[in-house]
Design a protein around this motif. Sequence first.
Motif, short mmCIF file in Angstrom:
data_model
loop_
_atom_site.label_atom_id
_atom_site.label_comp_id
_atom_site.label_asym_id
_atom_site.label_seq_id
_atom_site.Cartn_x
_atom_site.Cartn_y
_atom_site.Cartn_z
N GLN A 242 0.72 -1.30 0.17
CA GLN A 242 -0.12 -0.32 -0.11
C GLN A 242 0.91 1.82 -0.06
O GLN A 242 2.01 1.08 0.20
CB GLN A 242 -0.56 -0.23 1.48
CG GLN A 242 -1.87 1.24 1.20
CD GLN A 242 -3.03 0.99 1.89
OE1 GLN A 242 -3.12 -0.03 3.22
NE2 GLN A 242 -4.24 2.23 2.39
N ALA A 254 -4.83 -1.32 3.27
CA ALA A 254 -5.12 -2.48 2.15
C ALA A 254 -5.40 -4.05 2.04
O ALA A 254 -5.71 -4.56 1.66
CB ALA A 254 -3.78 -2.23 1.25
N ASP A 255 -4.67 -4.64 3.29
CA ASP A 255 -4.99 -5.37 3.90
C ASP A 255 -4.79 -6.15 5.07
O ASP A 255 -4.82 -5.43 5.69
CB ASP A 255 -4.24 -7.20 3.18
CG ASP A 255 -2.46 -6.55 3.14
OD1 ASP A 255 -2.21 -5.55 4.15
OD2 ASP A 255 -1.73 -7.04 2.52
#
Length: 340
Positions: A242, A254-255
């Motif tokens: 990211q 992002a995760d």
Amino acid sequence: MTSVRVERLYKIFGPQPTEQVRRLDEGTDSADLPEGTTAAVVDASFSVREGETFVVMGLSGSGKSTLIRMLNGLLTPTSGKVFVDDADITAMSGRELRTMRQQKMSMVFQHFALFPHRTVLDNAGYGLQIRGAPADEINDRAREALGMVGLEGWEQRYPQQLSGGMRQRVGLARALAAQTDVLLMDEAFSALDPLIKREMQDQLLELNAQLGKTIIFITHDLNEAMRLGDRIAVMRAGRIVQIGDSEQILSEPADDYVAEFVQDVDRSRVLTAGSIADPSAAAPDGVAPVAATAPLRDLFDRIGRDGPLPVVDAQRRVIGVVTPQAVFAALSHRVEYEEA
Ligand SMILES: Nc1ncnc2c1ncn2[C@@H]1O[C@H](COP(=O)(O)OP(=O)(O)OP(=O)(O)O)[C@@H](O)[C@H]1O
Ligand SMILES: [Mg+2]
């Protein structure tokens, strides 16, 4: 001013590195590469704007140092390109690279890398000395740089007479004396005690408000990343997962890896009134506004006393309203990340 751009950069350690790049490109997982192979940097692309502080963050072993060493040509990429001011440094000879480094990029290391038998002044002037600058000029610029980092009067001392924080100031002065546009800082403050570290961060922010350098700063400390970075790139196992500013990283991780990183961040310092202002709400009359850039922690007293507050931009135009509910929701927000 100098900008730095990276295109599809890879660094593979181990046998047949280019073959491993091909396999990664075809979708092979890093973990499935042959024994003895490390995919230290995988398919990294980004550009750092002139004057920007760009932070690279990630756990130990995620590839941060490998990445930064490719930016100044200390390491040759397995594949991909690095542009410094639009010149592709991966195509340069060793000699051209040295010249480019001397003119454009200085590096500050975690463990100071000072010479014990040289004075503070000579340490600060070292970068200029190796490029063959005249003695007077070296002295003047080294003195000036030491002044900038608050070490005036310490010129004739030796590194072992200084505290850790002061040694790192000498390292920073050496980079500043070289007067390069770009500073590369690899965990430059990580070895310092928390209080000293904070002081150094403040000093860097203050200095750079005047100098406007392009800074690429590596850290594994998210709070440091958020204090210093205009943008932050998060690395995981060689990949950049990211890139965004603090608020984006915090509010839209992002995760799960990024989400876990940001869990311990003091959200009240990072999130601002502007980021949670409701633009469609009617601004309350007769209530003094707050700046869009104000961190939420600075609103607590006022919002408790006055209720909803109008938020204004730099031109003092009202851009929305912050409510106590919105502040509460933003601070208590637990990031729920679901695998897509
Ligand atoms: N010269 C090398 N030969 C083989 N493997 C290497 C070499 N340099 C780094 N590596 C490996 O590449 C990976 C990335 O290392 P790197 O030093 O870039 O990580 P880092 O994010 O800087 O970690 P740290 O926070 O501990 O400094 C690691 O698995 C490391 O062991
Ligand atoms: Mg490192």
